[in-house]
Design a protein around this motif. Structure first.
Motif, mmCIF file in Angstrom:
data_model
loop_
_atom_site.group_PDB
_atom_site.id
_atom_site.type_symbol
_atom_site.label_atom_id
_atom_site.label_comp_id
_atom_site.label_asym_id
_atom_site.label_seq_id
_atom_site.Cartn_x
_atom_site.Cartn_y
_atom_site.Cartn_z
ATOM 1 N N UNK A 85 -24.472 34.518 -10.480
ATOM 2 C CA UNK A 85 -23.246 33.846 -10.872
ATOM 3 C C UNK A 85 -22.544 32.732 -10.178
ATOM 4 N N UNK A 86 -22.464 31.704 -10.633
ATOM 5 C CA UNK A 86 -21.625 30.573 -9.647
ATOM 6 C C UNK A 86 -20.402 30.368 -10.495
ATOM 7 N N UNK A 87 -19.297 30.567 -9.861
ATOM 8 C CA UNK A 87 -17.954 30.494 -10.584
ATOM 9 C C UNK A 87 -17.276 29.165 -10.427
ATOM 10 N N UNK A 88 -16.571 28.721 -11.335
ATOM 11 C CA UNK A 88 -15.926 27.264 -11.029
ATOM 12 C C UNK A 88 -14.510 27.788 -11.818
ATOM 13 N N UNK A 89 -13.364 27.606 -10.644
ATOM 14 C CA UNK A 89 -12.067 27.616 -11.282
ATOM 15 C C UNK A 89 -11.739 26.472 -11.866
ATOM 16 N N UNK A 90 -10.855 26.904 -12.906
ATOM 17 C CA UNK A 90 -10.595 25.864 -13.786
ATOM 18 C C UNK A 90 -9.093 25.692 -13.661
ATOM 19 N N UNK A 91 -8.304 24.402 -13.453
ATOM 20 C CA UNK A 91 -6.854 24.212 -13.242
ATOM 21 C C UNK A 91 -6.405 24.291 -14.512
ATOM 22 N N UNK A 92 -6.134 25.695 -15.098
ATOM 23 C CA UNK A 92 -5.306 26.041 -16.512
ATOM 24 C C UNK A 92 -3.995 26.458 -16.515
ATOM 25 N N UNK A 93 -3.359 26.604 -15.278
ATOM 26 C CA UNK A 93 -1.813 27.112 -15.042
ATOM 27 C C UNK A 93 -1.250 26.117 -14.384
ATOM 28 N N UNK A 94 0.174 26.683 -14.056
ATOM 29 C CA UNK A 94 1.097 25.790 -13.154
ATOM 30 C C UNK A 94 0.540 25.602 -11.797
ATOM 31 N N UNK A 95 -0.560 26.794 -11.360
ATOM 32 C CA UNK A 95 -0.861 26.607 -10.099
ATOM 33 C C UNK A 95 -2.323 25.627 -9.680
ATOM 34 N N UNK A 96 -2.325 24.889 -11.018
ATOM 35 C CA UNK A 96 -3.591 24.167 -10.771
ATOM 36 C C UNK A 96 -5.045 24.704 -10.304
ATOM 37 N N UNK A 97 -5.262 25.810 -10.715
ATOM 38 C CA UNK A 97 -6.520 26.272 -10.290
ATOM 39 C C UNK A 97 -6.443 27.146 -8.909
ATOM 40 N N UNK A 98 -5.495 27.066 -8.359
ATOM 41 C CA UNK A 98 -5.537 27.999 -7.210
ATOM 42 C C UNK A 98 -5.676 29.541 -7.265
ATOM 43 N N UNK A 99 -4.844 29.710 -8.359
ATOM 44 C CA UNK A 99 -4.930 31.276 -8.983
ATOM 45 C C UNK A 99 -6.165 31.841 -9.245
ATOM 46 N N UNK A 100 -7.046 30.620 -9.805
ATOM 47 C CA UNK A 100 -8.394 30.983 -10.281
ATOM 48 C C UNK A 100 -9.342 31.042 -8.954
ATOM 49 N N UNK A 101 -9.059 30.070 -8.141
ATOM 50 C CA UNK A 101 -9.995 29.977 -6.809
ATOM 51 C C UNK A 101 -9.897 31.241 -6.149
ATOM 52 N N UNK A 102 -8.693 31.863 -5.765
ATOM 53 C CA UNK A 102 -8.352 33.022 -5.182
ATOM 54 C C UNK A 102 -8.831 34.220 -6.166
ATOM 55 N N UNK A 103 -8.844 34.268 -7.297
ATOM 56 C CA UNK A 103 -9.610 35.518 -7.997
ATOM 57 C C UNK A 103 -11.221 35.512 -7.838
ATOM 58 N N UNK A 104 -11.747 34.165 -8.008
ATOM 59 C CA UNK A 104 -13.331 34.301 -8.002
ATOM 60 C C UNK A 104 -13.711 34.490 -6.582
ATOM 61 N N UNK A 105 -12.955 33.792 -5.724
ATOM 62 C CA UNK A 105 -13.507 33.968 -4.425
ATOM 63 C C UNK A 105 -13.321 35.569 -3.699
ATOM 64 N N UNK A 106 -12.470 36.489 -4.311
ATOM 65 C CA UNK A 106 -12.144 37.453 -3.523
ATOM 66 C C UNK A 106 -12.937 38.662 -4.358
ATOM 67 N N UNK A 107 -14.222 38.423 -4.525
ATOM 68 C CA UNK A 107 -15.233 39.521 -5.226
ATOM 69 C C UNK A 107 -15.195 40.583 -4.270
ATOM 70 N N UNK A 108 -15.416 41.733 -4.556
ATOM 71 C CA UNK A 108 -15.582 43.005 -3.623
ATOM 72 C C UNK A 108 -17.068 42.899 -3.256
ATOM 73 N N UNK A 109 -17.380 43.470 -1.979
ATOM 74 C CA UNK A 109 -18.769 43.641 -1.588
ATOM 75 C C UNK A 109 -19.600 44.495 -2.372
ATOM 76 N N UNK A 110 -20.769 43.900 -2.531
ATOM 77 C CA UNK A 110 -21.616 44.247 -3.576
ATOM 78 C C UNK A 110 -21.842 43.507 -4.833
#
Length: 162
Positions: A85-110
């Motif tokens: 799975x390749x995740x692409x953060x979409x700038x959909x909120x007032x945070x311009x995608x930074x919230x999405x980036x941080x959510x996607x990139x911080x997956x737990x080990x495994x």
């Protein structure tokens, strides 16, 4: 495309297609069979699980998942399939995608999700990365990808400044 899709391009809502269209355009240019679907982690969780659980048997070899806001879609897909799975953060909120980036990139080990840049550049690169993954076992695709890259180099080399 008429052939059995090798890449799934999914997004949480229709409005995300504006960003994910950059991935679809690259997949089309490289003649990679693909499908584009709306699969919402929050509004259609049963559909998300079915999509992920059947991905491999349906022929998918890579999933590109765009998500904004809380951006649960890529991680939830990854938790239910071994298809990359390749995740692409979409700038959909007032945070311009930074919230999405941080959510996607911080997956737990495994439970990995390959995380790309925010927005259209990330979507385009996700398609290129999917092509590289597929090209490892497809020499014709490898040649198309090499030609695509060479054309980008040629475009730059032909540019002149005023």
């Amino acid at each position: 495309m008429s052939e059995k899709p090798l890449v799934g391009v999914v997004m949480g809502s229709k409005s995300d297609y504006e960003v994910l269209s950059a991935a679809v355009e690259i997949l089309q240019a490289l003649e990679i069979p693909h499908e584009a679907r709306i699969v919402s982690a929050h509004r259609t969780p049963d559909w998300l699980f079915k999509y992920a659980e059947t991905a491999r048997e349906r022929g998918l070899r890579v999933i590109i998942a765009g998500a904004g806001g809380a951006a649960h879609l890529p991680g939830m897909l990854a938790s239910k399939t071994l298809v990359p799975v390749l995740g692409v953060p979409v700038p959909a909120t007032q945070l311009n995608g930074l919230d999405s980036l941080l959510s996607i990139v911080q997956m737990p080990k495994g439970v990995p999700v390959g995380t790309l840049a925010i927005g259209k550049p990330g979507a385009a690169n996700a398609a290129l990365l999917a092509a590289e993954i597929l090209a490892a076992t497809d020499s014709a695709l490898y040649d198309r990808l090499a030609a695509w890259r060479a054309a980008r180099t040629e475009e730059v080399m032909k540019q002149e400044l005023p």
